[in-house]
Design a protein around this motif. Sequence first.
Motif, PDB file in Angstrom:
ATOM      1  N   GLU A  67      13.405  -2.048  -2.874  1.00  0.00           N
ATOM      2  CA  GLU A  67      12.183  -1.451  -2.342  1.00  0.00           C
ATOM      3  C   GLU A  67      10.976  -1.699  -3.240  1.00  0.00           C
ATOM      4  O   GLU A  67       9.884  -2.038  -2.756  1.00  0.00           O
ATOM      5  CB  GLU A  67      12.380   0.055  -2.152  1.00  0.00           C
ATOM      6  N   LEU A  68      11.162  -1.548  -4.546  1.00  0.00           N
ATOM      7  CA  LEU A  68      10.028  -1.618  -5.467  1.00  0.00           C
ATOM      8  C   LEU A  68       9.868  -2.987  -6.130  1.00  0.00           C
ATOM      9  O   LEU A  68       8.737  -3.428  -6.384  1.00  0.00           O
ATOM     10  CB  LEU A  68      10.171  -0.539  -6.536  1.00  0.00           C
ATOM     11  N   VAL A  73       0.830  -1.214   0.000  1.00  0.00           N
ATOM     12  CA  VAL A  73       0.000   0.000   0.000  1.00  0.00           C
ATOM     13  C   VAL A  73       0.864   1.263   0.000  1.00  0.00           C
ATOM     14  O   VAL A  73       0.601   2.212  -0.747  1.00  0.00           O
ATOM     15  CB  VAL A  73      -0.961  -0.003   1.196  1.00  0.00           C
ATOM     16  N   HIS A  74       1.911   1.284   0.821  1.00  0.00           N
ATOM     17  CA  HIS A  74       2.750   2.482   0.955  1.00  0.00           C
ATOM     18  C   HIS A  74       3.592   2.749  -0.285  1.00  0.00           C
ATOM     19  O   HIS A  74       4.156   3.837  -0.433  1.00  0.00           O
ATOM     20  CB  HIS A  74       3.667   2.342   2.171  1.00  0.00           C
ATOM     21  N   LEU A  75       3.681   1.761  -1.193  1.00  0.00           N
ATOM     22  CA  LEU A  75       4.538   1.900  -2.372  1.00  0.00           C
ATOM     23  C   LEU A  75       3.823   2.505  -3.578  1.00  0.00           C
ATOM     24  O   LEU A  75       4.481   2.974  -4.512  1.00  0.00           O
ATOM     25  CB  LEU A  75       5.115   0.537  -2.763  1.00  0.00           C
ATOM     26  N   PHE A  76       2.490   2.489  -3.582  1.00  0.00           N
ATOM     27  CA  PHE A  76       1.759   3.018  -4.744  1.00  0.00           C
ATOM     28  C   PHE A  76       2.102   4.477  -5.051  1.00  0.00           C
ATOM     29  O   PHE A  76       2.358   4.807  -6.216  1.00  0.00           O
ATOM     30  CB  PHE A  76       0.250   2.845  -4.547  1.00  0.00           C
ATOM     31  N   PRO A  77       2.138   5.381  -4.053  1.00  0.00           N
ATOM     32  CA  PRO A  77       2.480   6.774  -4.390  1.00  0.00           C
ATOM     33  C   PRO A  77       3.882   6.917  -4.970  1.00  0.00           C
ATOM     34  O   PRO A  77       4.088   7.690  -5.916  1.00  0.00           O
ATOM     35  CB  PRO A  77       2.366   7.494  -3.037  1.00  0.00           C
ATOM     36  N   LEU A  78       4.841   6.168  -4.433  1.00  0.00           N
ATOM     37  CA  LEU A  78       6.213   6.230  -4.941  1.00  0.00           C
ATOM     38  C   LEU A  78       6.298   5.707  -6.366  1.00  0.00           C
ATOM     39  O   LEU A  78       6.905   6.337  -7.242  1.00  0.00           O
ATOM     40  CB  LEU A  78       7.144   5.430  -4.029  1.00  0.00           C
ATOM     41  N   ASP A 112       3.962   5.561  -8.491  1.00  0.00           N
ATOM     42  CA  ASP A 112       3.221   6.497  -9.331  1.00  0.00           C
ATOM     43  C   ASP A 112       4.070   7.732  -9.676  1.00  0.00           C
ATOM     44  O   ASP A 112       4.070   8.191 -10.830  1.00  0.00           O
ATOM     45  CB  ASP A 112       1.944   6.920  -8.604  1.00  0.00           C
ATOM     46  N   ARG A 113       4.772   8.270  -8.694  1.00  0.00           N
ATOM     47  CA  ARG A 113       5.654   9.413  -8.963  1.00  0.00           C
ATOM     48  C   ARG A 113       6.729   9.057  -9.979  1.00  0.00           C
ATOM     49  O   ARG A 113       7.047   9.842 -10.870  1.00  0.00           O
ATOM     50  CB  ARG A 113       6.301   9.910  -7.663  1.00  0.00           C
ATOM     51  N   LYS A 114       7.263   7.848  -9.833  1.00  0.00           N
ATOM     52  CA  LYS A 114       8.274   7.374 -10.790  1.00  0.00           C
ATOM     53  C   LYS A 114       7.688   7.312 -12.207  1.00  0.00           C
ATOM     54  O   LYS A 114       8.355   7.650 -13.185  1.00  0.00           O
ATOM     55  CB  LYS A 114       8.768   5.992 -10.373  1.00  0.00           C
ATOM     56  N   LEU A 115       6.430   6.866 -12.296  1.00  0.00           N
ATOM     57  CA  LEU A 115       5.773   6.772 -13.607  1.00  0.00           C
ATOM     58  C   LEU A 115       5.608   8.149 -14.231  1.00  0.00           C
ATOM     59  O   LEU A 115       5.925   8.347 -15.416  1.00  0.00           O
ATOM     60  CB  LEU A 115       4.410   6.096 -13.463  1.00  0.00           C
ATOM     61  N   ILE A 116       5.113   9.110 -13.462  1.00  0.00           N
ATOM     62  CA  ILE A 116       4.868  10.446 -14.003  1.00  0.00           C
ATOM     63  C   ILE A 116       6.180  11.103 -14.421  1.00  0.00           C
ATOM     64  O   ILE A 116       6.273  11.708 -15.500  1.00  0.00           O
ATOM     65  CB  ILE A 116       4.107  11.317 -12.983  1.00  0.00           C
ATOM     66  N   GLU A 117       7.218  10.964 -13.602  1.00  0.00           N
ATOM     67  CA  GLU A 117       8.541  11.489 -13.972  1.00  0.00           C
ATOM     68  C   GLU A 117       9.021  10.860 -15.274  1.00  0.00           C
ATOM     69  O   GLU A 117       9.570  11.543 -16.149  1.00  0.00           O
ATOM     70  CB  GLU A 117       9.550  11.202 -12.857  1.00  0.00           C
ATOM     71  N   LEU A 118       8.826   9.560 -15.395  1.00  0.00           N
ATOM     72  CA  LEU A 118       9.235   8.847 -16.607  1.00  0.00           C
ATOM     73  C   LEU A 118       8.481   9.367 -17.826  1.00  0.00           C
ATOM     74  O   LEU A 118       9.089   9.711 -18.858  1.00  0.00           O
ATOM     75  CB  LEU A 118       8.974   7.352 -16.431  1.00  0.00           C
ATOM     76  N   LEU A 119       7.158   9.445 -17.728  1.00  0.00           N
ATOM     77  CA  LEU A 119       6.353   9.852 -18.881  1.00  0.00           C
ATOM     78  C   LEU A 119       6.658  11.285 -19.306  1.00  0.00           C
ATOM     79  O   LEU A 119       6.689  11.603 -20.503  1.00  0.00           O
ATOM     80  CB  LEU A 119       4.864   9.700 -18.563  1.00  0.00           C
ATOM     81  N   LYS A 120       6.901  12.148 -18.326  1.00  0.00           N
ATOM     82  CA  LYS A 120       7.212  13.546 -18.660  1.00  0.00           C
ATOM     83  C   LYS A 120       8.585  13.695 -19.312  1.00  0.00           C
ATOM     84  O   LYS A 120       8.865  14.725 -19.935  1.00  0.00           O
ATOM     85  CB  LYS A 120       7.126  14.407 -17.398  1.00  0.00           C
ATOM     86  N   SER A 121       9.426  12.668 -19.183  1.00  0.00           N
ATOM     87  CA  SER A 121      10.764  12.725 -19.771  1.00  0.00           C
ATOM     88  C   SER A 121      10.820  12.164 -21.194  1.00  0.00           C
ATOM     89  O   SER A 121      11.846  12.259 -21.862  1.00  0.00           O
ATOM     90  CB  SER A 121      11.753  11.932 -18.905  1.00  0.00           C
TER      91      SER A 121
END
Length: 279
Positions: free
Chosen positions: A172-173, A11-16, A18-27
Amino acid sequence: MAEQEVPIKTVHLFPLLDRKLIELLKSLSADDWNKPTLAKLWTVKDIAAHLLDGNIRVISSSHQFAGDPPSGPVNSYSDLVDFLNGLNAAWVKAMRRVSPQLLTDFLETTGKQYSEIMARANLFAPAPFSVAWAGEEHSINWFHIAREYTEKFHHQQQIREAVGKQGILTAELFYPCIDTFMRGLPHAYRTVMADAGALIEITVTGEAGGNWYLLKTAESWILTKNAGSAPDTIVALSPDIAWKVFTKGINPQTALEASNISGNINLGENLFNMVAVMA
């Protein structure tokens, strides 16, 4: 039950994640979005669209909205897979008219709502959907949520693989993802014959990996974290091979050839036929 008793904590890993995904897509460059992926007919953009579909389904379900029901009876695992594949294909096709920028915005907004829903879940309540690839007809929420985590993890990893940007094969992931996949092994081995007491050690190498043990009892195969005795078979595979073979991202024979099996080879080979996705 206390939170620390959850067998696999995700549960605690979903936000992390998700942030990794958004950073990736924006790059990504314009060309990156159209690159082919391990997900057969899907491009990078198609996988991103599929991830959005997952968010929207969970959010809509939290509104007590049933969505698009099957048009016919679902009487078997293959019927369920066909139904889900149809839903996925229709969504991805429709999302091809949406720009990568808008798609990223949608993912960023819905991802936060999705994570909040997971954080509110009663982890020991009955799950709305069973983890069918593990052979379960009914599942507990923590396992269903861990399965949802594996979906988000492996689809993001497919994008990273396609565009050459790694970053989530970390302890971690990655470990919670592979730990969840391993829960499917007893079901995958259900027809494999062996004497009671036969033991298979599965090692995923590197800092992100670990050891799992598959033990044959008089009734069935069971998964354990402790060896108890010397294994009859040892299977060692890398994290990169492990996530691909369990999600149909690599041919089982190719994965087998890139891994190591010692001891009873026949007992080890079946590992490479397990699929921990609905396919």
